[in-house]
Design a protein around this motif. Sequence first.
Motif, PDB file in Angstrom:
ATOM      1  N   PHE A  18       0.836  -1.207   0.000  1.00  0.00           N
ATOM      2  CA  PHE A  18       0.000   0.000   0.000  1.00  0.00           C
ATOM      3  C   PHE A  18       0.872   1.259   0.000  1.00  0.00           C
ATOM      4  O   PHE A  18       0.495   2.285  -0.570  1.00  0.00           O
ATOM      5  CB  PHE A  18      -0.928   0.003   1.218  1.00  0.00           C
ATOM      6  N   GLU A  19       2.050   1.172   0.604  1.00  0.00           N
ATOM      7  CA  GLU A  19       2.959   2.316   0.622  1.00  0.00           C
ATOM      8  C   GLU A  19       3.399   2.701  -0.788  1.00  0.00           C
ATOM      9  O   GLU A  19       3.541   3.892  -1.107  1.00  0.00           O
ATOM     10  CB  GLU A  19       4.187   2.007   1.493  1.00  0.00           C
ATOM     11  N   THR A  20       3.614   1.693  -1.638  1.00  0.00           N
ATOM     12  CA  THR A  20       3.974   1.967  -3.031  1.00  0.00           C
ATOM     13  C   THR A  20       2.799   2.608  -3.756  1.00  0.00           C
ATOM     14  O   THR A  20       2.963   3.564  -4.531  1.00  0.00           O
ATOM     15  CB  THR A  20       4.382   0.662  -3.745  1.00  0.00           C
ATOM     16  N   PHE A  21       1.611   2.082  -3.494  1.00  0.00           N
ATOM     17  CA  PHE A  21       0.398   2.631  -4.112  1.00  0.00           C
ATOM     18  C   PHE A  21       0.215   4.097  -3.713  1.00  0.00           C
ATOM     19  O   PHE A  21      -0.158   4.937  -4.548  1.00  0.00           O
ATOM     20  CB  PHE A  21      -0.805   1.798  -3.682  1.00  0.00           C
ATOM     21  N   GLU A  22       0.484   4.410  -2.461  1.00  0.00           N
ATOM     22  CA  GLU A  22       0.342   5.792  -1.996  1.00  0.00           C
ATOM     23  C   GLU A  22       1.319   6.720  -2.708  1.00  0.00           C
ATOM     24  O   GLU A  22       1.000   7.885  -2.966  1.00  0.00           O
ATOM     25  CB  GLU A  22       0.560   5.855  -0.485  1.00  0.00           C
TER      26      GLU A  22
END
Length: 332
Positions: A18-22
Motif C-alpha cells: 500500500f505504501e507503493t500505491f500511496e
Amino acid sequence: MCPRTALADQWKSMDMPFETFEKISQYFAQTKWVYLSGWGEPLLNKRILDMVRLAKDSGCSTGFTTNGILLTEKTCRRLIELELDVLSVSIAGATKKTHEAIRVGSNFSRLKGNMKALSNLKDSLESEKPKILLLFLMTKQNMGELPLAIKLARDIGANELVATNLTYAATPLHDEIRAFSCGRADESFTDKIKEAEHRAKELKIVFRSSSLETKEVLVCEENPLNNVYVSCDGYVSPCVYLNPPIEDIPRIFCGSSHIIQRTHFGNVNQTDLLEIWKKEDYRSFRKRFKRRSAILEEILDFNTNTLRRIDELMKVNALPEVCKTCYKVYGI
C-alpha cells in the motif's frame, strides 16, 4: 494457463504494498483511469478495497479484472458502496467442463453464483455501478461455446460480453491453443463470432470481439503515449507485457521463441513517478509511437500516393525492438 504458474521458478510473486500505491496516488488527480490489475488476482491483495477508495477519492474511474471466485457478498457490497466503475470477470468457457479444464482449480458454479449475487445486489441497492464485463478468453478449445456465453452473460446479469485473445504466450502450449491466427483466421472461428453477434442482438447484450488476424497497428491498444504501468514491485514501464516480475521474459510469437528483457525506466520506491515519466530514455521510447501516431494524418488525407507514403513512414518509424514480437502491436 497463467504465466505466473508456467514460469513459477522465475516469478517474483507479491502484492503491491500500500505504501507503493500511496507514492503514485499523488498523480491520480491528473489521471482518468486507475486500473488495479497486473499479473495476479486483485482480490488477494488485503488492501485492494483501500486502493479502490483512494483512487475514487482522487476522482478517477476505477476498475479491475478478477477470476470472480473471491466475490463474497461483503466484498460486493463494499465495491458497490465505493462506486467501483468497472468489474471485469474472466472466463475460459461457457460450461463448467470447458472452463475448469482450461482454468484448472477454478469453480465455475461458484463463479456464476457470485456474479448473479452481485447483479442482484446492484438491483436491490438501485446501483448502476460497477459495470460488469464478462471477458471470454478465446482458445481453440472453447470457440464453439462463444455463442452460448452470450446467454450466460444475460443470465448472470453482465452488462457486456467481450471476447478477448490470449495475448501473451509464455510457453509453446499457450501459443498452440490461441484462437487467433498469424495468417488467415480460421473460418469456423469467425463463424462463431458472427453467431455470437446475432445472438447478442436477440438477447440485447452488448458484445464485442478482438480480431482473429494479426496486422501491425500504428499504436497498440496499451497506448504508451497516454498510459503508464507500475508493477507490484514498483517498476514503471509502458505496459504490463514489458514488465512482469521476471528479468528474462520468454515470449512465443507466431511459433518462434524469443527472450525479451524486462523493460522499465525507474522505480517509484526510489524515484518520483513524474520524474521517471520525464526521463530521456522513457521519452525516447514514447517518441517512437508519437511519430507512428502522426501517420494517421496521412491516412486521413488519403490520395493515390498515400499508401506508398504510409509504407515508407512505417519502415522509418519502426516499432521498438521489444515490441516487435508482442501480439498487441498486431491488433490482437
